[in-house]
Design an enzyme around this catalytic site. Structure first.
Site, PDB file in Angstrom:
ATOM      1  CD  GLU A 147      15.874  -0.865 -48.664  1.00  0.00           C
ATOM      2  OE1 GLU A 147      15.833  -0.103 -49.630  1.00  0.00           O
ATOM      3  OE2 GLU A 147      15.038  -1.755 -48.469  1.00  0.00           O
TER       4      GLU A 147
ATOM      5  CD  GLU B  23      11.943  -1.044 -45.238  1.00  0.00           C
ATOM      6  OE1 GLU B  23      11.633  -1.227 -46.429  1.00  0.00           O
ATOM      7  OE2 GLU B  23      12.600  -0.065 -44.847  1.00  0.00           O
TER       8      GLU B  23
HETATM    9  C1  PNW Z   1      12.562   0.192 -49.403  1.00  0.00           C
HETATM   10  N1  PNW Z   1      13.671  -0.539 -55.849  1.00  0.00           N
HETATM   11  O1  PNW Z   1      12.875   0.842 -50.581  1.00  0.00           O
HETATM   12  C2  PNW Z   1      12.726   1.290 -48.385  1.00  0.00           C
HETATM   13  O2  PNW Z   1      13.499   0.973 -47.266  1.00  0.00           O
HETATM   14  C3  PNW Z   1      11.456   1.941 -48.010  1.00  0.00           C
HETATM   15  O3  PNW Z   1      11.740   3.254 -47.646  1.00  0.00           O
HETATM   16  C4  PNW Z   1      10.483   1.819 -49.162  1.00  0.00           C
HETATM   17  O4  PNW Z   1       9.328   2.586 -49.004  1.00  0.00           O
HETATM   18  C5  PNW Z   1      10.150   0.349 -49.296  1.00  0.00           C
HETATM   19  O5  PNW Z   1      11.331  -0.420 -49.505  1.00  0.00           O
HETATM   20  C6  PNW Z   1       9.196   0.014 -50.431  1.00  0.00           C
HETATM   21  O6  PNW Z   1       9.754   0.377 -51.651  1.00  0.00           O
HETATM   22  C7  PNW Z   1      13.030   0.400 -51.849  1.00  0.00           C
HETATM   23  O7  PNW Z   1      13.363   0.322 -56.722  1.00  0.00           O
HETATM   24  C8  PNW Z   1      12.715   1.311 -52.851  1.00  0.00           C
HETATM   25  O8  PNW Z   1      14.176  -1.656 -56.130  1.00  0.00           O
HETATM   26  C9  PNW Z   1      12.938   0.995 -54.158  1.00  0.00           C
HETATM   27  C10 PNW Z   1      13.467  -0.231 -54.479  1.00  0.00           C
HETATM   28  C11 PNW Z   1      13.780  -1.158 -53.485  1.00  0.00           C
HETATM   29  C12 PNW Z   1      13.547  -0.832 -52.162  1.00  0.00           C
END
Ligand code: PNW
Length: 472
Positions: free
Chosen positions: A191, A379
């Site tokens: 990401e 994911e």
């Molecule tokens: C992803 N947002 O993170 C990550 O790859 C994981 O580590 C995480 O636990 C999972 O998605 C669930 O959140 C994100 O705030 C974290 O938009 C935050 C955001 C998006 C993706």
């Protein structure tokens, strides 16, 4: 796929609609996946391992950030997390009970190079050797991500410093050399948008900075450069035949109505709004629209950077959660995004708007724009409240979410796009970054006081999907 197969799969196209209804009702809907489809679960090192000072692990940006008051909900940290560093055998038993064939995990860079570079730490390497050997003994193929946000704190300037990209490539090549006798698939970084923008523009993630646009663009450039140099370095050190890709959370635009004009708008929006990330990687250049938009704030690029960034990939893996909605527009851009509003349906995280169609359109957009050989979903999953009743966690809302998203991935497979696997986020509840332990994404419930893992209803559902190799 011909029209008959499409109907059998429960799909309709405008053209066939008039003749279809009777057969749609008569034919059983076949929601099975290809025989070799890789069902898996995903986790990440800092979110599950704990043991942050064990066996010579060096400090990371997330250790520092989570220990800074006010940064993470409840002042939670990853110091213990799911204690997977010590409990990995138990976690692999959970994977085996689910019946998954694949597991996506990440390596903590600072367990291998505590200072980010220099002398490798044998105990850190040993840990991942043990995990990987135990996975293989359980019949589970590991997919390894080299960087899932836990950056060695000792690297001066972090991602603001171009040298971090070079150090990353060295570490990634080194680890690929150690593991590629058993691991066939590596993902460079997880990401790009999160560890660059959320960390350096919004300041909600480590290192918690709010930099001006030119500096944010430079951090983004170092992120894609790190990826590209790592692709080259992994290829140079790994066994022949090793597959290399990226796990990216590309921002995906869903056409509000599935007509050619809105679909074209969604495609243009996807390419332009990811110009600094996946578009740069897949096209090996910053597109004109992006350079024009950023003007004097555009990143400083050195000779050879874009060729490295555009290194050909064996696969593209996508983290797909929330949709963006878009429509065709008469203005110069040709598209207009439709903002999420209070009534847009959400799961337990405010950002997690529910829109299953993004699963289909994400795969289709990447396929149409850049024609990758292979795609994975690295994911997909959801946060839910997960109340415990008599020891049961009946997360029907998560099952609803997953069923709808997997249905849309099925639609992509049925359309012939090269989607070869799906990694559910996450195997178990874990440290959810700035939300600490307040948001649960697991299909196994973790009682963080006792470290007891309990399968939720969603684990039973996923197990059935895997057993039948079909959506249920
Ligand atoms: C992803 N947002 O993170 C990550 O790859 C994981 O580590 C995480 O636990 C999972 O998605 C669930 O959140 C994100 O705030 C974290 O938009 C935050 C955001 C998006 C993706």
């Amino acid at each position: 796929m011909n029209r008959r197969d499409m109907i059998r799969n429960g799909l309709t196209l405008g053209a066939g609609l008039a003749a279809a209804p009777q057969r749609l009702l008569a034919a059983p809907v076949d929601l099975s996946f290809p025989a070799d489809f890789a069902w898996g679960c995903a986790t990440a090192s800092y979110q599950i391992e704990g043991a942050v000072t064990a066996d010579g692990r060096g400090a990371t940006n997330w250790d520092v950030f989570s220990h800074t008051p006010g940064r993470v909900a409840n002042s939670d940290t990853g110091d213990v997390a799911c204690d997977s560093y010590h409990r990995y055998a138990e976690d692999i038993a959970l994977l085996k009970a689910l019946g998954v064939k694949s597991y996506r995990m990440s390596i903590a860079w600072s367990r291998i190079f505590p200072e980010g570079r220099g002398k490798p730490n044998a105990k850190g390497i040993d840990y991942y050797n043990r995990v990987i050997d135990a996975l293989l003994a359980a019949g589970i193929q590991p997919y390894v991500t080299m960087f899932h946000w836990d950056l060695p704190q000792a690297l001066p300037g972090g991602w603001q410093n171009r040298n971090t990209a070079l150090a990353f490539a060295d570490y990634a090549g080194f680890m690929a050399g150690k593991l590629s006798d058993r691991v066939h698939d590596f993902m460079t970084v997880n990401e790009l948008r999160c560890f660059t923008d959320i960390g350096h523009q919004e300041g909600r993630h480590a290192p918690g900075l709010k930099l001006p646009p030119a500096q944010v663009n430079q951090v983004r450039h170092h992120g894609v450069l790190a990826h590209g140099l790592a692709v080259q370095s992994i290829r140079a050190h790994a066994k022949a035949g090793t597959k290399v890709g990226i796990a990216d959370n590309t921002t995906f635009y869903v056409p509000v109505i599935e007509t050619p004009e809105h679909i074209a708008a969604a495609k243009k929006a996807t390419r332009e709004n990811n110009a600094m990330f996946l578009t740069a990687i897949m096209e090996g250049r910053y597109i004109d629209e992006y350079l024009a938009q950023e003007g004097a704030n555009a990143p400083k690029v050195q000779a050879g950077d874009m060729a490295a960034i555009g290194s050909p990939l064996d696969f593209v893996a996508l983290n797909i959660y929330a949709p963006e909605w878009v429509r065709a527009d008469a203005g110069p851009k040709g598209y207009a995004t439709i903002p999420h509003i209070a009534s847009s349906p959400r799961m337990a995280s405010p950002w997690l708007v529910v829109g299953p169609e993004v699963a289909y359109w994400g795969v289709r957009m990447v396929s149409e724009l850049w024609k990758p050989k292979v795609l994975y979903i690295s994911e997909n999953g959801a946060s839910a409240d997960d109340p415990v009743n008599d020891g049961r966690i009946d997360d029907a809302d998560r099952v609803m979410y997953l069923r709808n998203y997997v249905g849309q991935f099925h639609r992509a497979v049925a359309d012939g796009y090269p989607l070869k696997g799906y990694f559910l986020w996450s195997l178990m509840d874990n440290f959810e970054w700035a939300d600490g332990y307040t948001k649960r994404f697991g299909i196994h419930y973790v009682d963080f006081a006792t470290q007891k893992r309990t399968p939720k209803l969603s684990a039973a559902w996923y197990k059935e999907v895997i057993r039948r190799n079909a959506l249920v």
